[in-house]
Design a protein around this motif. Structure first.
Motif, PDB file in Angstrom:
ATOM      1  N   CYS A   1      27.655  41.232  36.887  1.00 29.29           N
ATOM      2  CA  CYS A   1      28.110  40.207  35.935  1.00 29.29           C
ATOM      3  C   CYS A   1      26.976  39.629  35.098  1.00 29.29           C
ATOM      4  CB  CYS A   1      28.834  39.088  36.674  1.00 29.29           C
ATOM      5  SG  CYS A   1      27.825  38.229  37.884  1.00 29.29           S
TER       6      CYS A   1
ATOM      7  N   ALA B   1      31.788  44.992  42.767  1.00 28.67           N
ATOM      8  CA  ALA B   1      32.490  44.003  43.592  1.00 28.67           C
ATOM      9  C   ALA B   1      32.434  44.469  45.037  1.00 28.67           C
ATOM     10  CB  ALA B   1      33.936  43.840  43.137  1.00 28.67           C
TER      11      ALA B   1
ATOM     12  N   SER C   1      34.878  40.297  49.070  1.00 32.13           N
ATOM     13  CA  SER C   1      35.266  39.388  48.002  1.00 32.13           C
ATOM     14  C   SER C   1      36.696  39.626  47.538  1.00 32.13           C
ATOM     15  CB  SER C   1      34.310  39.541  46.809  1.00 32.13           C
ATOM     16  OG  SER C   1      32.990  39.230  47.189  1.00 32.13           O
TER      17      SER C   1
ATOM     18  N   THR D   1      41.636  41.819  34.558  1.00 31.83           N
ATOM     19  CA  THR D   1      40.316  42.284  34.991  1.00 31.83           C
ATOM     20  C   THR D   1      40.455  43.526  35.862  1.00 31.83           C
ATOM     21  OG1 THR D   1      40.326  40.945  37.014  1.00 31.83           O
ATOM     22  CG2 THR D   1      39.470  39.898  35.007  1.00 31.83           C
TER      23      THR D   1
ATOM     24  N   CYS E   1      37.752  46.281  38.511  1.00 31.29           N
ATOM     25  CA  CYS E   1      36.435  46.539  39.109  1.00 31.29           C
ATOM     26  C   CYS E   1      36.504  47.834  39.907  1.00 31.29           C
ATOM     27  CB  CYS E   1      36.022  45.375  40.018  1.00 31.29           C
ATOM     28  SG  CYS E   1      37.132  45.115  41.430  1.00 31.29           S
TER      29      CYS E   1
ATOM     30  N   TYR F   1      35.417  32.542  35.200  1.00 35.06           N
ATOM     31  CA  TYR F   1      34.724  33.771  34.783  1.00 35.06           C
ATOM     32  C   TYR F   1      35.335  34.982  35.496  1.00 35.06           C
ATOM     33  CZ  TYR F   1      30.922  36.972  33.618  1.00 35.06           C
ATOM     34  OH  TYR F   1      30.189  38.035  33.129  1.00 35.06           O
ATOM     35  N   TYR F   2      35.470  34.890  36.811  1.00 25.25           N
ATOM     36  CA  TYR F   2      35.991  36.036  37.552  1.00 25.25           C
ATOM     37  C   TYR F   2      37.475  36.277  37.295  1.00 25.25           C
ATOM     38  CZ  TYR F   2      31.617  36.590  40.061  1.00 25.25           C
ATOM     39  OH  TYR F   2      30.303  36.824  40.374  1.00 25.25           O
TER      40      TYR F   2
ATOM     41  N   MET G   1      34.487  43.402  36.333  1.00 23.04           N
ATOM     42  CA  MET G   1      33.211  43.774  36.935  1.00 23.04           C
ATOM     43  C   MET G   1      32.970  45.270  36.687  1.00 23.04           C
ATOM     44  SD  MET G   1      31.988  40.952  38.138  1.00 23.04           S
ATOM     45  CE  MET G   1      32.793  40.133  36.738  1.00 23.04           C
TER      46      MET G   1
ATOM     47  N   VAL H   1      36.866  35.283  46.598  1.00 23.42           N
ATOM     48  CA  VAL H   1      37.485  34.772  45.384  1.00 23.42           C
ATOM     49  C   VAL H   1      38.448  33.627  45.708  1.00 23.42           C
ATOM     50  CG1 VAL H   1      38.969  35.384  43.443  1.00 23.42           C
ATOM     51  CG2 VAL H   1      37.234  36.992  44.250  1.00 23.42           C
TER      52      VAL H   1
END
Length: 323
Positions: A119, A152, A156, A179, A181, A272-273, A278, A322
């Motif tokens: 990130c 990631a 998480s 999103t 990842c 942000y996440y 990612m 998270v």
């Protein structure tokens, strides 16, 4: 000592000094070092025990460490701030890492391998700027470096399993596809990091890396978990706009309250996440690229989910979960 087949002298086994060895990623690195036959010494806080019966030294990384002595060829740092707040980030992701770099230079180590985060390529948060500042210092240090930016971690992305076991819905932001990842396991990441010791193609490089298979979205994660539970997918959608309102309100309150400031930092990390993938960042116009995000290893997130569900194991949440 000479090799019996080639007649050449065997190269001495490198001695490796590891910081951050008790975190899940650090443990994965230590396992990989142990499998590869390296001589490993871990720097720990008082009261901690080294993984895999490695040798250990004790020190406070937030202070200079003159008590650390010895001959080490490689320093590996898996150190990271616990919550990413402004104060913690600059104390750990930058200042403590600078202390570790000074140890490496004083002991005349030849190589420094840093576990960073993907990130930082699109930075908006204090811990990302702190990590970037240290990356810059490392690259200017004169040491051979490898900077690893994983996508990631499995832990998480496992924080909602207890919710689902209780019959609750899987929380997603927006439609659950904002999103993506390429999650990487601790052991696959450990193997990749340890390969940096001898693989010259990884020297003096910034290396974004993900696990095997295609990128996954939160909706993909929900579908996999509910499939393992034998239940229909049940999502609870959280509007991103709500996160923005909460974050903005806490930021205003933080002008007068340090406690609100810390909560604002955490809210901005959550935002942000919730909105940033990612994956490798190609720029504002091109966004994130699954294709440009390299993959490594053999362990898939959904296999990890299946094992947790099969065994009923506790979920390793930790500070970086998270939810």
């Amino acid at each position: 000592m000479r090799d019996s087949l080639t007649g050449e002298r065997d190269k001495p086994t490198p001695s490796v000094l590891v910081f951050g060895a008790t975190g899940t990623a650090g443990k994965g690195v230590c396992r990989a070092l142990h499998r590869a036959g390296y001589m490993v010494t871990c720097v720990l806080r008082d009261g901690q025990s080294p993984p895999h019966a490695a040798q250990s030294l004790h020190a406070n990384i937030t202070q200079p460490m003159p008590q650390i002595l010895g001959q080490f060829d490689v320093v590996i740092s898996c150190v990271a701030s616990r919550n990413g707040s402004r104060e913690d980030a600059w104390a750990i992701d930058h200042a403590a890492q600078m202390n570790i770099l000074q140890v490496a230079q004083r002991l005349q180590a030849k190589q420094f391998i840093l576990l960073s985060a993907i990130c930082v390529q699109n930075p908006k948060l204090p811990f990302q700027f702190a990590k970037l500042a240290f990356e810059k210092a490392l690259m200017a240090s004169g040491l051979t470096y490898s900077i690893i930016r994983p996508t990631a971690f499995f832990k998480s992305l496992s924080g909602q399993i207890p919710r689902l076991r209780k019959g609750k819905a899987f929380l997603v932001f927006g439609n659950g596809e904002l999103t993506a990842c390429k999650p990487i396991s601790d052991d696959d990441l450990g193997n990749f990091i340890v390969d940096c010791i001898t693989n010259r193609a990884k020297h003096n490089q910034i290396l974004p890396i993900g696990g095997p298979g295609p990128a996954v979205t939160p909706r993909d994660q929900a579908q996999a978990l509910f499939g393992l539970l034998g239940r229909p997918v049940k999502l609870r959608r959280v509007p991103v706009a709500l996160l923005r309102i909460i974050s903005g309100g806490l930021r205003l309150a933080g002008v007068l309250s340090p406690a609100a400031q810390r909560k604002a930092d955490l809210a901005e990390i959550g935002l942000y996440y919730a909105t940033e993938s990612m994956l490798v960042w190609k720029g504002p116009e091109q966004g994130y690229s699954e294709e440009k995000t390299a993959s490594t290893g053999t362990e898939h997130l959904f296999d990890h989910y299946a094992e947790i569900m099969r065994t009923g194991a506790d979920v390793p949440r930790g500070d970086h979960s998270v939810f």
